[in-house]
Design a protein around this motif. Structure first.
Motif, PDB file in Angstrom:
ATOM      1  N   ILE A  49      11.097  72.547  -0.427  1.00  0.00           N
ATOM      2  CA  ILE A  49      11.159  71.686  -1.613  1.00  0.00           C
ATOM      3  C   ILE A  49      10.342  70.417  -1.371  1.00  0.00           C
ATOM      4  O   ILE A  49       9.592  69.956  -2.242  1.00  0.00           O
ATOM      5  N   ASP A  51      16.004  75.381  -8.210  1.00  0.00           N
ATOM      6  CA  ASP A  51      16.674  75.258  -6.916  1.00  0.00           C
ATOM      7  C   ASP A  51      18.171  75.108  -7.078  1.00  0.00           C
ATOM      8  O   ASP A  51      18.953  75.515  -6.210  1.00  0.00           O
ATOM      9  N   THR A 104      24.204  76.393  -6.547  1.00  0.00           N
ATOM     10  CA  THR A 104      23.062  76.849  -5.760  1.00  0.00           C
ATOM     11  C   THR A 104      23.327  78.290  -5.334  1.00  0.00           C
ATOM     12  O   THR A 104      24.455  78.785  -5.470  1.00  0.00           O
TER      13      THR A 104
END
Length: 296
Positions: free
Chosen positions: A56, A132, A262
């Motif tokens: 990320i 994400d 997540t």
């Protein structure tokens, strides 16, 4: 008189027998071809996996799945394209932690990128790696925890039921034979059914058409296509006006604890997200944002 409801789905054309046979044959060929291709060029390692925190950082921004039509939580201004709401602020706080900067710096540099999600698309989008995380009034349930990781709850709400003042519906005892509109993919129907059972109305016949988004639900109530518009209370307040009212305002049921979602494989990101949520709650930031966006 029996009423019908419009759930926004189109009708399907009728197939002739010959057309059906032809279509079925083509489908079988397609399935066989897909199977061969799958065996030849795909393996379990090709499935999308969650991006690591380092990945990320290398990408340069955190991809967040958020609501676009829920004032106070996640709302995109159609004129400016800008996002605002408590869950947008939470995403910037998470991005700040990922990149080691302040929340204001994360916002200024655009370190959080937003993708609109609905109750139905939240899980698939995070599973596919297109986002994400999902921070979108996503209620933590035992069933969902089997498929995804969740942060600790950052906000707790309950179910509300909106009815037209002219409907004659004054209590849950009037819901037998009624149509209760709910969000597609939401847990609202189960919560209402449990509430009715707890209050001795488990034998009620209630229809629960699912709608793609809240504005469409509100329009369905206004037009009389549904009798009740049921969603979380802090969301439903934005749709209240002089023509409707909350059914039994003192009735509190269906606790909704919102968490950041997540994937199961995103263990590092999950730990980071959970730490941020704990810090935001401990510092009083969540309470301040709830007041700022009038969620209380």
């Amino acid at each position: 008189m029996r009423r019908t409801y419009d759930s926004g789905q189109s009708t399907r054309p009728q197939l002739t027998r010959r057309g059906f046979v032809s279509l079925a044959g083509a489908a079988m060929i397609g399935v066989a071809g897909a199977s061969v291709l799958g065996l030849a060029g795909c393996s379990s390692s090709d499935a999308p996996s969650a991006a690591s925190v380092d990945a990320i950082r290398s990408r340069g921004h955190l991809n967040c799945g958020v609501k676009t039509d829920v004032i106070g939580y996640g709302y995109q201004d159609t004129a400016t394209g800008k996002f605002q709401g408590m869950e947008i602020d939470i995403c910037y706080a998470i991005a700040a932690k990922v990149f080691g900067v302040s929340t204001s710096e994360a916002r200024r540099r655009g370190l959080a990128s937003f993708t609109g999600v609905t109750a139905k698309t939240r899980g698939p989008l995070v599973d596919s790696g297109q986002v994400d995380l999902v921070c979108a009034t996503y209620t933590i349930t035992p069933e969902r925890k089997k498929s995804w990781n969740f942060s600790p709850a950052y906000y707790t709400d309950s179910i509300g039921m909106l009815v037209l003042r002219s409907s004659g519906i004054k209590s849950v005892a009037d819901l037998d034979g009624r149509i209760v509109g709910v969000g597609e993919g939401a847990d609202t129907m189960n919560q209402i059914q449990q509430m009715l059972k707890d209050r001795g109305h488990g034998d009620f016949s209630v229809s629960y058409p699912q709608y793609l988004d809240y504005p469409t639900l509100a329009a369905a109530l206004a037009s009389g296509n549904i009798d009740v518009f049921a969603i979380d209370r802090s969301i439903i307040r934005t749709y209240m006006n002089d023509s409707n009212e909350l059914l039994e305002p003192s009735l509190i049921f269906g606790k909704q604890e919102y968490g950041v979602c997540t994937t199961k494989s995103a263990t590092e990101l999950t730990r980071l997200v959970s730490g941020v949520v704990k810090d935001l709650k401990g510092s009083g930031a969540i309470d301040r944002w709830a007041k700022k966006y009038r969620l209380l």
